[in-house]
Design an enzyme around this catalytic site. Structure first.
Site, PDB file in Angstrom:
ATOM      1  CE  LYS A 103      11.271  30.936 -14.239  1.00  0.00           C
ATOM      2  NZ  LYS A 103      12.510  30.215 -14.572  1.00  0.00           N
ATOM      3  CB  THR A 104       8.618  27.835  -8.668  1.00  0.00           C
ATOM      4  OG1 THR A 104       8.358  27.776 -10.070  1.00  0.00           O
ATOM      5  CG2 THR A 104       7.398  27.326  -7.922  1.00  0.00           C
ATOM      6  CD  GLU A 147       7.474  30.473 -11.618  1.00  0.00           C
ATOM      7  OE1 GLU A 147       8.179  29.736 -12.344  1.00  0.00           O
ATOM      8  OE2 GLU A 147       6.739  30.049 -10.716  1.00  0.00           O
TER       9      GLU A 147
END
Length: 455
Positions: A103-104, A147
């Site tokens: 995600k990041t 995010e």
């Protein structure tokens, strides 16, 4: 939480808060105008003698926290961080990035590429960009990149027009209970997509494909990326090749083959880049500018972050705390390892398990993933929000690592670990401090030991 504070401050809102200890983040927020106290005390709630209109909390804050308990006792408006962040995105084209892993990095790639394209997006990321050193920004453009964290299910607060799901496999079972519940929360998240939204998923991940099918049944447009992506709007990975500490990829999109050179290693990062590329296209950005922006992506702090090199030993720090993430990082490290004096450098990892529940549930999987390294040292569990569990500790993992005797180690005391890792490393080797806890602090100490500073 610091990202929300940054955006609120940029919008002229008065912000106060508290943290457990001093840090660069605390210092930065104070410089931006926030009042940040160290330590938690009910007296911190008042600002200029008045109660705050809203108290924002994260899942990491326990109900016994004196500030939270006092806020509830006074009847103040207490909202979860995801709800607060979702409110900040109103009126913007919202791009969310969700998934068990990646995600990041993917959110960061989307952000950097959009910045290169001139979009100046607002963004809130769970890590700090290597170039700017910040994980949040109040932009002048009409795009907001977020995010979306599934760990506590709070990402259902968002209603995106573009959503990326990188992958879906069991995690955070301490909150969700079982695998079925974890997968179901992704379906609830996708049910929040606005009409006419676009979902972007990794075709190579079975869990992501399941949610893609769920979305298509609901009438949502789905674009896929990966080696098995074949749709007209998909990005199909044709070739991946390690290239030093980065990679070179070739993919097909819109009937044309494209090449992209990335500065970050690993096929998982190449897939993340394709997802980010499609998000930019869905947002109406130019394909060439998006590719140029992705080529300039320099990484995220704590995601295979280079910390330094001493006596030919390279030291990196990585946030991986799930078996799949551990394996992906170690594969990337092995691909990037240099050849010195006719031998490929080894990969050494100092791994700190995160959460007792995750250690108990995935000890065997952690052992299998860590077996991709050449030397493994496992530290004590970083409990974070959890209390210790009897019998749960590093030995549960070391017993599952399949490496020859003498290459799997239970870490000594915290103070002795940097010297122990440095003693194992040789010219050309790669050392990785890995985990979601305070293991990140060991990197500089390992470099100091390599330089002889520990003598």
């Amino acid at each position: 939480m610091s990202g929300i504070a940054r955006i609120l401050l940029a919008r002229g809102v008065t912000v106060s808060g508290s943290d457990a200890r001093e840090s660069r983040t605390v210092t930065a927020l104070r410089a931006l105008g926030a009042r940040v106290e160290v330590g938690h005390d009910a007296a911190h709630l008042q600002v200029a003698g008045e109660d705050p209109p809203v108290v924002v909390v994260s899942t990491a804050i326990r109900d016994t926290n004196p500030e939270l308990a006092e806020a509830r006792a006074r009847g103040l408006d207490v909202v979860h961080r995801a709800t607060a962040l979702a409110a900040l995105t109103e009126g913007r084209q919202l791009i969310t990035v969700a998934g068990t892993h990646g995600k990041t990095s993917t959110t960061s790639m989307v952000t950097v590429a959009l910045q290169h394209a001139g979009a100046d997006p607002s963004f809130a990321i769970g890590g700090d960009l290597s170039v700017s050193g910040s994980g949040a920004h109040h932009g002048s453009g009409d795009v907001f990149v977020v995010e979306a964290d599934e760990s506590d299910g709070s990402f259902t607060a968002f209603a995106p027009s573009i959503a990326i799901v990188t992958n879906v496999e069991p995690d955070h079972l301490d909150h969700h209970g079982d695998e079925a519940a974890y997968r179901a929360v992704f379906e609830r998240f996708l049910d929040r997509l606005v009409p006419g939204a676009t979902l972007i998923t990794c075709a190579d991940d079975p869990g992501a494909e399941d949610v893609a099918v769920h979305a298509e049944r609901a009438g949502t447009a789905v674009w896929r990326y990966g080696r098995t992506a074949t749709g007209a709007r998909d990005a199909r990975l044709l070739q991946f090749a390690p290239d030093g500490t980065g990679s070179r990829i070739r993919f097909r999109w819109d009937g044309t083959e494209h090449e992209l050179v990335l500065a970050v290693p690993g096929e998982h990062m190449a897939l993340n880049a394709l997802g980010a590329f499609l998000a930019g296209i869905a947002a109406g950005q130019d394909a060439t500018l998006m590719l140029e922006g992705l080529a300039g992506f320099g990484g995220v702090q704590r995601r295979f972050e280079f910390k330094g090199r001493v006596r030919g030993v390279s030291v990196y720090d990585d946030y991986a705390h799930h078996p799949t993430e551990v394996a992906a990082t170690l594969r990337a490290a092995r691909e990037a390892a240099p050849v010195v004096h006719g031998r490929r450098g080894r990969v050494l990892v100092a791994f700190q398990p995160h959460l007792y529940s995750r250690t108990r549930l995935f000890a065997r999987e952690f052992g299998a993933s860590l077996s991709l390294a050449d030397e493994v040292m496992v530290l004590d569990v970083y409990g974070a929000r959890e209390d210790p569990e009897p019998g749960v500790g590093p030995t549960m993992i070391t017993d599952e690592v399949r490496l020859p005797a003498g290459r799997v180690h239970r870490a000594p005391s915290w103070e002795q670990t940097p010297a122990a890792i440095a003693a194992l490393a040789a010219d050309g080797d790669t050392v990785i401090t890995m985990g979601a806890g305070d293991v990140t602090a060991l990197g500089p100490e390992i470099l100091r030991e390599l330089a002889g500073g520990g003598d």
